[in-house]
Design a protein around this motif. Sequence first.
Motif, short mmCIF file in Angstrom:
data_model
loop_
_atom_site.label_atom_id
_atom_site.label_comp_id
_atom_site.label_asym_id
_atom_site.label_seq_id
_atom_site.Cartn_x
_atom_site.Cartn_y
_atom_site.Cartn_z
N LEU A 38 0.84 -1.21 0.00
CA LEU A 38 0.00 0.00 0.00
C LEU A 38 0.87 1.25 0.00
N SER A 39 1.94 1.22 0.77
CA SER A 39 2.84 2.36 0.84
C SER A 39 3.51 2.60 -0.51
N ALA A 40 3.93 1.54 -1.18
CA ALA A 40 4.56 1.68 -2.50
C ALA A 40 3.58 2.25 -3.51
N SER A 41 2.33 1.80 -3.46
CA SER A 41 1.31 2.33 -4.37
C SER A 41 1.08 3.81 -4.12
N LEU A 42 0.94 4.16 -2.86
CA LEU A 42 0.71 5.55 -2.51
C LEU A 42 1.92 6.41 -2.86
N GLU A 43 3.10 5.86 -2.67
CA GLU A 43 4.32 6.59 -2.99
C GLU A 43 4.40 6.91 -4.49
N SER A 44 4.16 5.94 -5.34
CA SER A 44 4.26 6.20 -6.78
C SER A 44 3.18 7.18 -7.23
N LEU A 45 2.01 7.07 -6.66
CA LEU A 45 0.93 8.01 -6.98
C LEU A 45 1.30 9.42 -6.52
N SER A 46 1.80 9.53 -5.32
CA SER A 46 2.18 10.83 -4.77
C SER A 46 3.37 11.43 -5.52
N GLU A 47 4.28 10.58 -5.98
CA GLU A 47 5.42 11.08 -6.75
C GLU A 47 4.94 11.72 -8.06
N ARG A 48 4.03 11.05 -8.75
CA ARG A 48 3.51 11.62 -10.00
C ARG A 48 2.75 12.91 -9.72
N ILE A 49 1.99 12.94 -8.65
CA ILE A 49 1.28 14.16 -8.27
C ILE A 49 2.27 15.29 -8.01
N GLY A 50 3.32 14.99 -7.25
CA GLY A 50 4.34 16.01 -6.95
C GLY A 50 5.03 16.52 -8.21
N ARG A 51 5.38 15.61 -9.11
CA ARG A 51 6.06 16.02 -10.35
C ARG A 51 5.14 16.88 -11.22
N LEU A 52 3.88 16.50 -11.33
CA LEU A 52 2.94 17.30 -12.11
C LEU A 52 2.77 18.68 -11.50
N ALA A 53 2.62 18.74 -10.19
CA ALA A 53 2.44 20.03 -9.51
C ALA A 53 3.64 20.93 -9.72
N GLN A 99 0.62 4.77 9.05
CA GLN A 99 1.88 4.11 8.76
C GLN A 99 2.17 4.11 7.26
N VAL A 100 1.17 3.81 6.46
CA VAL A 100 1.33 3.77 5.00
C VAL A 100 1.70 5.15 4.47
N ILE A 101 0.98 6.17 4.89
CA ILE A 101 1.22 7.53 4.40
C ILE A 101 2.59 8.04 4.85
N GLU A 102 2.95 7.79 6.11
CA GLU A 102 4.24 8.25 6.61
C GLU A 102 5.40 7.56 5.90
N GLN A 103 5.27 6.27 5.60
CA GLN A 103 6.33 5.57 4.87
C GLN A 103 6.48 6.13 3.46
N ALA A 104 5.36 6.32 2.79
CA ALA A 104 5.40 6.85 1.43
C ALA A 104 6.02 8.25 1.42
N GLU A 105 5.61 9.09 2.35
CA GLU A 105 6.14 10.45 2.44
C GLU A 105 7.64 10.43 2.74
N GLY A 106 8.05 9.55 3.62
CA GLY A 106 9.47 9.45 3.97
C GLY A 106 10.34 9.08 2.77
N ARG A 107 9.85 8.15 1.96
CA ARG A 107 10.62 7.75 0.77
C ARG A 107 10.66 8.87 -0.27
N LEU A 108 9.58 9.63 -0.37
CA LEU A 108 9.58 10.77 -1.30
C LEU A 108 10.59 11.82 -0.86
N ILE A 109 10.65 12.07 0.43
CA ILE A 109 11.61 13.04 0.97
C ILE A 109 13.03 12.55 0.72
N GLN A 110 13.29 11.26 0.89
CA GLN A 110 14.61 10.71 0.61
C GLN A 110 15.01 10.90 -0.86
#
Length: 135
Positions: A9-24, A105-116
């Motif tokens: 779930l975290s990996a899915s949310l991370e890839s989705l959030s990464e695309r959102i961040g790049r588009l923004a 937990q899922v959201i914090e893990q995804a956010e942490g990897r994006l920050i890294q």
Amino acid sequence: MDDELVQRLSASLESLSERIGRLAIGLGISLDDPQAVQKLMDQTQIPAIDRERRVASADGQASFTPMTGERRAAHLREELRGLLVLRYQLETDILKDNGLTVVRQVIEQAEGRLIQRGFKPGADGLDLDNFFNAK
């Protein structure tokens, strides 16, 4: 809770959030500004292309009319809107199916990897402090 499920779930949310961040970033839309997000979400949907851009010339060769810059930006804004809605739905489903502890937990893990990977906190429009600590 199954750790493998949380990782998926975290990996899915991370890839989705990464695309959102790049588009923004590419569109110059500040997703940490609630008014900018609301303005984006309130935009009307772009109309469908009324004529095919690929046409055959008299000699039978296919030609292609390129998309204008503004039309391309409109498509990217539309994609961003759709991905934000998709992410909100995914977070809601995770919450309903697994509870607040898991969604956090899922959201914090995804956010942490994006920050890294170089994204600033909240680049994807999700302010974790307000999300989990709003009263």
